[in-house]
Scaffold this motif. Structure first.
Motif, PDB file in Angstrom:
ATOM      1  N   TYR A  75      25.945  63.574  37.491  1.00 31.07           N
ATOM      2  CA  TYR A  75      25.840  64.844  38.196  1.00 31.07           C
ATOM      3  C   TYR A  75      25.335  65.900  37.218  1.00 31.07           C
ATOM      4  CZ  TYR A  75      28.707  62.409  41.588  1.00 31.07           C
ATOM      5  OH  TYR A  75      29.179  61.494  42.499  1.00 31.07           O
ATOM      6  N   GLY A  76      24.336  66.665  37.638  1.00 25.05           N
ATOM      7  CA  GLY A  76      23.759  67.657  36.749  1.00 25.05           C
ATOM      8  C   GLY A  76      22.618  67.059  35.954  1.00 25.05           C
ATOM      9  N   ALA A  77      22.313  67.654  34.801  1.00 24.84           N
ATOM     10  CA  ALA A  77      21.178  67.206  33.978  1.00 24.84           C
ATOM     11  C   ALA A  77      21.480  65.847  33.356  1.00 24.84           C
ATOM     12  CB  ALA A  77      20.908  68.233  32.884  1.00 24.84           C
ATOM     13  N   ARG A  78      20.512  64.948  33.420  1.00 20.65           N
ATOM     14  CA  ARG A  78      20.652  63.631  32.810  1.00 20.65           C
ATOM     15  C   ARG A  78      20.450  63.725  31.304  1.00 20.65           C
ATOM     16  NH1 ARG A  78      20.327  58.692  35.348  1.00 20.65           N
ATOM     17  NH2 ARG A  78      20.174  58.732  37.630  1.00 20.65           N
ATOM     18  N   THR A  79      21.206  62.953  30.578  1.00 20.18           N
ATOM     19  CA  THR A  79      20.983  62.820  29.141  1.00 20.18           C
ATOM     20  C   THR A  79      19.973  61.702  28.924  1.00 20.18           C
ATOM     21  OG1 THR A  79      22.826  61.284  28.958  1.00 20.18           O
ATOM     22  CG2 THR A  79      23.304  63.623  28.588  1.00 20.18           C
ATOM     23  N   ARG A  80      19.513  61.563  27.699  1.00 20.05           N
ATOM     24  CA  ARG A  80      18.545  60.508  27.403  1.00 20.05           C
ATOM     25  C   ARG A  80      19.214  59.138  27.486  1.00 20.05           C
ATOM     26  NH1 ARG A  80      14.419  62.092  22.500  1.00 20.05           N
ATOM     27  NH2 ARG A  80      13.338  63.804  23.608  1.00 20.05           N
ATOM     28  N   GLY A  81      18.390  58.152  27.769  1.00 23.24           N
ATOM     29  CA  GLY A  81      18.912  56.790  27.849  1.00 23.24           C
ATOM     30  C   GLY A  81      19.359  56.435  29.260  1.00 23.24           C
ATOM     31  N   ARG A  82      19.662  55.165  29.428  1.00 26.93           N
ATOM     32  CA  ARG A  82      20.092  54.678  30.733  1.00 26.93           C
ATOM     33  C   ARG A  82      21.531  55.095  30.989  1.00 26.93           C
ATOM     34  NH1 ARG A  82      18.971  48.469  31.566  1.00 26.93           N
ATOM     35  NH2 ARG A  82      19.719  49.110  33.621  1.00 26.93           N
ATOM     36  N   PRO A  83      21.882  55.375  32.258  1.00 29.13           N
ATOM     37  CA  PRO A  83      23.275  55.706  32.580  1.00 29.13           C
ATOM     38  C   PRO A  83      24.187  54.533  32.232  1.00 29.13           C
ATOM     39  CG  PRO A  83      21.814  56.207  34.413  1.00 29.13           C
ATOM     40  CD  PRO A  83      21.013  55.410  33.430  1.00 29.13           C
ATOM     41  N   ALA A  84      25.414  54.845  31.874  1.00 25.30           N
ATOM     42  CA  ALA A  84      26.375  53.790  31.548  1.00 25.30           C
ATOM     43  C   ALA A  84      26.670  52.950  32.788  1.00 25.30           C
ATOM     44  CB  ALA A  84      27.655  54.412  31.008  1.00 25.30           C
ATOM     45  N   LYS A  85      26.954  51.692  32.586  1.00 30.08           N
ATOM     46  CA  LYS A  85      27.297  50.807  33.692  1.00 30.08           C
ATOM     47  C   LYS A  85      28.778  50.955  34.000  1.00 30.08           C
ATOM     48  CE  LYS A  85      25.517  46.686  33.689  1.00 30.08           C
ATOM     49  NZ  LYS A  85      25.260  45.265  33.358  1.00 30.08           N
ATOM     50  N   VAL A  86      29.100  51.082  35.277  1.00 28.32           N
ATOM     51  CA  VAL A  86      30.493  51.152  35.685  1.00 28.32           C
ATOM     52  C   VAL A  86      30.812  49.956  36.577  1.00 28.32           C
ATOM     53  CG1 VAL A  86      30.633  53.665  35.528  1.00 28.32           C
ATOM     54  CG2 VAL A  86      29.964  52.596  37.696  1.00 28.32           C
ATOM     55  N   PHE A  87      32.090  49.652  36.674  1.00 31.91           N
ATOM     56  CA  PHE A  87      32.558  48.528  37.481  1.00 31.91           C
ATOM     57  C   PHE A  87      33.480  49.061  38.573  1.00 31.91           C
ATOM     58  CE2 PHE A  87      31.218  46.817  33.505  1.00 31.91           C
ATOM     59  CZ  PHE A  87      30.628  45.611  33.823  1.00 31.91           C
ATOM     60  N   ALA A  88      33.173  48.674  39.801  1.00 37.66           N
ATOM     61  CA  ALA A  88      33.938  49.137  40.960  1.00 37.66           C
ATOM     62  C   ALA A  88      34.453  47.946  41.746  1.00 37.66           C
ATOM     63  CB  ALA A  88      33.061  50.014  41.852  1.00 37.66           C
ATOM     64  N   LEU A  89      35.557  48.141  42.448  1.00 37.97           N
ATOM     65  CA  LEU A  89      36.097  47.072  43.279  1.00 37.97           C
ATOM     66  C   LEU A  89      35.206  46.825  44.485  1.00 37.97           C
ATOM     67  CD1 LEU A  89      39.943  47.758  43.460  1.00 37.97           C
ATOM     68  CD2 LEU A  89      38.775  45.988  42.151  1.00 37.97           C
ATOM     69  N   THR A  90      35.038  45.562  44.831  1.00 32.80           N
ATOM     70  CA  THR A  90      34.358  45.191  46.069  1.00 32.80           C
ATOM     71  C   THR A  90      35.373  45.242  47.215  1.00 32.80           C
ATOM     72  OG1 THR A  90      34.880  42.865  45.781  1.00 32.80           O
ATOM     73  CG2 THR A  90      32.826  43.659  44.784  1.00 32.80           C
ATOM     74  N   ASP A  91      34.899  45.041  48.442  1.00 32.93           N
ATOM     75  CA  ASP A  91      35.826  44.952  49.576  1.00 32.93           C
ATOM     76  C   ASP A  91      36.803  43.805  49.371  1.00 32.93           C
ATOM     77  OD1 ASP A  91      34.624  47.082  50.816  1.00 32.93           O
ATOM     78  OD2 ASP A  91      33.344  45.851  52.107  1.00 32.93           O
ATOM     79  N   CYS A  92      36.290  42.691  48.850  1.00 29.59           N
ATOM     80  CA  CYS A  92      37.145  41.537  48.567  1.00 29.59           C
ATOM     81  C   CYS A  92      38.209  41.917  47.544  1.00 29.59           C
ATOM     82  CB  CYS A  92      36.291  40.373  48.055  1.00 29.59           C
ATOM     83  SG  CYS A  92      37.229  38.912  47.574  1.00 29.59           S
ATOM     84  N   GLY A  93      37.816  42.676  46.522  1.00 30.98           N
ATOM     85  CA  GLY A  93      38.766  43.095  45.502  1.00 30.98           C
ATOM     86  C   GLY A  93      39.849  43.992  46.056  1.00 30.98           C
ATOM     87  N   ARG A  94      39.472  44.903  46.934  1.00 34.83           N
ATOM     88  CA  ARG A  94      40.474  45.793  47.533  1.00 34.83           C
ATOM     89  C   ARG A  94      41.448  45.009  48.403  1.00 34.83           C
ATOM     90  NH1 ARG A  94      39.740  51.016  46.796  1.00 34.83           N
ATOM     91  NH2 ARG A  94      37.726  51.734  45.990  1.00 34.83           N
ATOM     92  N   ASP A  95      40.931  44.006  49.098  1.00 26.66           N
ATOM     93  CA  ASP A  95      41.797  43.210  49.966  1.00 26.66           C
ATOM     94  C   ASP A  95      42.820  42.409  49.172  1.00 26.66           C
ATOM     95  OD1 ASP A  95      40.528  44.133  52.181  1.00 26.66           O
ATOM     96  OD2 ASP A  95      39.243  42.376  52.455  1.00 26.66           O
ATOM     97  N   ALA A  96      42.553  42.190  47.878  1.00 22.05           N
ATOM     98  CA  ALA A  96      43.474  41.424  47.058  1.00 22.05           C
ATOM     99  C   ALA A  96      44.743  42.202  46.737  1.00 22.05           C
ATOM    100  CB  ALA A  96      42.790  41.002  45.754  1.00 22.05           C
TER     101      ALA A  96
END
Length: 248
Positions: A75-96
């Motif tokens: 959000y806002g101005a991007r810094t140099r380089g690729r954005p960091a990778k994040v890990f999120a729960l899938t629907d399957c993960g939430r159901d667990a």
């Protein structure tokens, strides 16, 4: 939640390692549930693990479709380089994880029983299984007569029941090692009764429910008589011979 096994170790050491790995992996998934999409660095800091250890557990969770990787939203101005990778729960993960769906379902069935009586709860239970029964029917009809219980077990497994079929002295036992609706079925046994009726109808013979997870047993066990496939053949022949006739 699914877990991926590690390198083989003998005896108790293997069990201890597997238990520790599952516990840490579940902590990683739980941290993502509690804090939202997270980077490896964030997870390592919260859990007191090395980034390498976190990545190893995340790889296993991605393989099991519990979490998915994506680029971090900026959000806002991007810094140099690729954005960091994040890990999120899938629907399957939430159901667990425990959710309020069981309570919602129980409340809905309680409302039906209060407004319309237990017969309507049974009608709902039967109607709920109709769509599943159609898929199970296809699997059973495609199997050899002596393999129909196994075909039903595989179809149930695909729906999350972790089912197996095994030989018994005078028939077969269909074992369901998991029940997605067990907590609701504890209060409304009509769900189990409707399922037993479906098994009987699909296999063309009377079956007997010996145990249920909802009643506190470790496994839902259904006995199928030895002549089940013969009865199924007779029913199929009768259905074919009377097709198109008006009832007497």
């Amino acid at each position: 939640m699914k877990n991926v096994g590690e390198a083989p170790v003998r005896g108790t050491a293997q069990e201890e390692l597997a238990t520790g790995e599952r516990s840490t992996r579940n902590r990683v998934a739980r941290s993502i549930l509690d804090h939202g999409p997270s980077t490896v660095t964030e997870l390592a800091g919260r859990l007191g693990l090395t980034p390498a250890a976190v990545r190893r557990h995340l790889d296993a969770l991605v393989t099991d479709d519990v979490v998915a990787a994506r680029e971090q939203r900026v959000y806002g101005a991007r810094t140099r380089g690729r954005p960091a990778k994040v890990f999120a729960l899938t629907d399957c993960g939430r159901d667990a994880f425990d959710q309020s769906y069981d309570q919602l379902a129980a409340d809905a069935l309680r409302w039906i029983a209060r407004r319309s009586g237990d017969d309507e709860v049974m009608a709902f239970a039967r109607d709920r299984l109709d769509a599943q029964a159609a898929a199970y029917r296809e699997a059973i009809d495609a199997a050899a007569p002596e393999s129909r219980a196994e075909a039903l077990a595989k179809a149930l497994t695909a729906d999350g029941y972790a089912a197996t079929a095994r030989s018994a002295p005078v028939g077969e036992q269909l074992c369901q090692h998991h029940c997605p609706v067990a907590h609701v079925a504890e209060q409304f046994p009509q769900l189990c009764e409707a399922e037993t009726e479906v098994f009987s109808r699909l296999l063309g013979t009377h079956v007997q429910r010996l145990a249920t997870i909802a009643h506190g047993d470790g496994v839902c066990t259904t006995f199928i008589p030895k002549n089940a496939h013969q009865a199924h053949q007779v029913n199929d022949s009768a259905s074919a011979s009377t097709a198109g006739r008006n009832p007497a």
